[in-house]
Design a protein around this motif. Sequence first.
Motif, short mmCIF file in Angstrom:
data_model
loop_
_atom_site.label_atom_id
_atom_site.label_comp_id
_atom_site.label_asym_id
_atom_site.label_seq_id
_atom_site.Cartn_x
_atom_site.Cartn_y
_atom_site.Cartn_z
N PHE A 17 0.63 -1.10 -0.04
CA PHE A 17 0.13 0.02 -0.16
C PHE A 17 0.32 1.22 -0.16
O PHE A 17 0.42 2.05 0.24
N TRP A 18 1.76 1.21 -0.79
CA TRP A 18 2.34 2.22 -0.97
C TRP A 18 2.78 3.37 -1.74
O TRP A 18 2.91 4.74 -2.13
N ALA A 19 1.55 3.06 -3.00
CA ALA A 19 1.59 3.61 -4.52
C ALA A 19 -0.35 3.78 -4.01
O ALA A 19 -0.98 3.05 -3.79
N ASP A 20 0.03 4.80 -5.10
CA ASP A 20 -1.78 5.31 -5.00
C ASP A 20 -2.25 4.14 -5.59
O ASP A 20 -2.09 3.91 -6.79
N LYS A 21 -3.51 4.10 -5.83
CA LYS A 21 -4.43 3.67 -6.72
C LYS A 21 -5.77 4.94 -7.19
O LYS A 21 -6.30 5.44 -6.69
N LYS A 22 -5.45 4.39 -8.79
CA LYS A 22 -6.33 5.12 -9.39
C LYS A 22 -7.91 4.23 -9.65
O LYS A 22 -8.19 3.41 -9.63
N ASP A 23 -8.96 5.02 -9.78
CA ASP A 23 -10.10 4.58 -10.10
C ASP A 23 -10.42 4.39 -11.24
O ASP A 23 -9.11 4.11 -12.74
N GLY A 82 -9.90 6.43 -14.61
CA GLY A 82 -8.67 7.48 -13.85
C GLY A 82 -8.79 8.83 -13.62
O GLY A 82 -8.28 9.52 -14.24
N ASN A 83 -10.11 9.14 -13.23
CA ASN A 83 -10.41 10.92 -12.87
C ASN A 83 -9.97 11.13 -11.73
O ASN A 83 -9.98 12.66 -11.03
N GLY A 84 -9.59 10.30 -10.27
CA GLY A 84 -8.61 10.94 -9.34
C GLY A 84 -7.96 9.72 -9.08
O GLY A 84 -7.77 8.28 -9.20
N THR A 85 -7.02 9.75 -8.47
CA THR A 85 -6.34 8.53 -7.49
C THR A 85 -6.99 8.43 -5.82
O THR A 85 -7.07 9.45 -5.42
N VAL A 86 -6.52 7.65 -4.79
CA VAL A 86 -6.49 7.20 -3.79
C VAL A 86 -5.28 6.95 -2.96
O VAL A 86 -4.69 5.81 -4.31
N ALA A 87 -4.24 7.57 -1.88
CA ALA A 87 -3.31 7.26 -1.50
C ALA A 87 -3.82 5.69 -0.92
O ALA A 87 -4.98 5.38 -0.14
N GLY A 88 -2.54 5.19 -0.76
CA GLY A 88 -2.96 3.54 -0.78
C GLY A 88 -3.18 3.66 1.21
O GLY A 88 -3.74 2.42 1.29
N PHE A 89 -2.63 4.42 1.69
CA PHE A 89 -3.06 4.54 2.79
C PHE A 89 -4.28 4.73 3.97
O PHE A 89 -5.15 4.60 4.74
N GLU A 90 -4.71 5.55 2.66
CA GLU A 90 -5.99 6.20 2.77
C GLU A 90 -7.06 4.78 2.58
O GLU A 90 -8.36 4.49 2.94
N LEU A 91 -6.19 4.03 1.55
CA LEU A 91 -7.93 2.88 1.55
C LEU A 91 -7.60 1.62 2.68
O LEU A 91 -8.61 1.08 2.99
N LEU A 92 -6.43 1.88 3.50
CA LEU A 92 -5.92 0.48 4.80
C LEU A 92 -7.09 2.20 5.63
O LEU A 92 -7.85 0.81 6.34
N LEU A 93 -7.44 2.73 6.09
CA LEU A 93 -7.97 3.63 6.59
C LEU A 93 -9.68 3.52 6.39
O LEU A 93 -10.40 3.33 6.97
N GLN A 94 -9.95 3.79 5.03
CA GLN A 94 -11.08 3.25 4.62
C GLN A 94 -11.68 2.06 4.69
O GLN A 94 -12.56 1.09 5.39
N LYS A 95 -11.03 0.81 5.24
CA LYS A 95 -10.86 -0.78 5.49
C LYS A 95 -11.86 -0.73 6.82
O LYS A 95 -12.06 -1.04 7.43
N GLN A 96 -10.29 0.04 7.50
CA GLN A 96 -10.85 0.23 9.19
C GLN A 96 -11.98 0.58 9.58
O GLN A 96 -12.81 -0.18 9.73
#
Length: 415
Positions: free
Chosen positions: A143-149, A152-166
């Motif tokens: 989860f170091w890289a950003d994830k594109k939707d 391709g309109n935007g990105t979410v930081a890898g750590f933000e994905l972890l926070l969303q999971k929690q």
Amino acid sequence: KPGMVPPPPGEESQTVILPPGWQSYLSPQGRRYYVNTTTNETTWERPSSSPGIPASPGSHRSSLPPTVNGYHASGTPAHPPETAHMSVRKSTGDSQNLGSSSPSKKQSKENTITINCVTFPHPDTMPEQQLLKPTEWSYCDYFWADKKDPQGNGTVAGFELLLQKQLKGKQMQKEMSEFIRERIKIEEDYAKNLAKLSQNSLASQEEGSLGEAWAQVKKSLADEAEVHLKFSAKLHSEVEKPLMNFRENFKKDMKKCDHHIADLRKQLASRYASVEKARKALTERQRDLEMKTQQLEIKLSNKTEEDIKKARRKSTQAGDDLMRCVDLYNQAQSKWFEEMVTTTLELERLEVERVEMIRQHLCQYTQLRHETDMFNQSTVEPVDQLLRKVDPAKDRELWVREHRTGNIRPVDMEI
């Protein structure tokens, strides 16, 4: 998937004996750190193998090596943060003094890039960072890289994905608690209705052995009502309440890391922007100095040597500003990497703990269900016994004895 690589020459070998439970790894920028695989503790200092023996000298949590975090000790970033600190790679290469015009002899032109007269290893040639947990799909490795939707309109930081999971896990706990609460309400209402029905007077005048069996049927409803009331009480104390308590404690644990890494990442991006601004300023000052020097040489201007000295001082000052910005960026990225590893391991621990806790309490729910079914069965066993004893002939005899009006007499006949 990043592969494992041996430590660079001159650095501490991974074969050095460490205390039990400790492993040695390289950060994405080539700096060695240590992880306790039992407690998930991370540290830049080498843990001592025996109590009382200090860690290896020269290795401190806040110290910076000559080449760190994608920057050389006196240069500019090898590549912007979205590739430098998100790709989990290890920097290699020798430090270059600001203003050096030629790359190191050990580096070929194909494997290096030069930015503002400073030579760096090319990002495509750098070996990948080894996985922290090679045999697991660990959060801290992926989860170091950003994830594109998808659009391709935007990105979410890898750590933000972890926070969303929690946060999603916390919501699931709330919904599970509400589900159990509804189950409890159904049990309570069912028990009340059973108890009410057991007091109903319908067919209460039935007599004999059938009457005894019917009375036991009604009593079994009262016994069953008590069983379901106990079941609902245990659901509340042994399933619903622990789920809610765990959710509250989970919220407290989440606050410890919520937005913390995001703030560090924003600080890192801000300091990278400062580095880029300082680099451009230095380039402009160097270009101005070079232009004035050329004009003086071909005598196209009346600029004096004092003007040249002034331009040189501005260029030097711009170089010092760039060095200061680079140092601040290095410190921010070192802190970001350390906190990223530590916090992702903590989030991973919280998720494992959450899943295991819910599993245990759902097992407790099924166990209570089995016990309730068993007790329900026991309430109808007396009914079965009495029903087997129902005897219509005996009931008829008992009723006749109690309500008879007289025996049949023979009719007198005339002879």
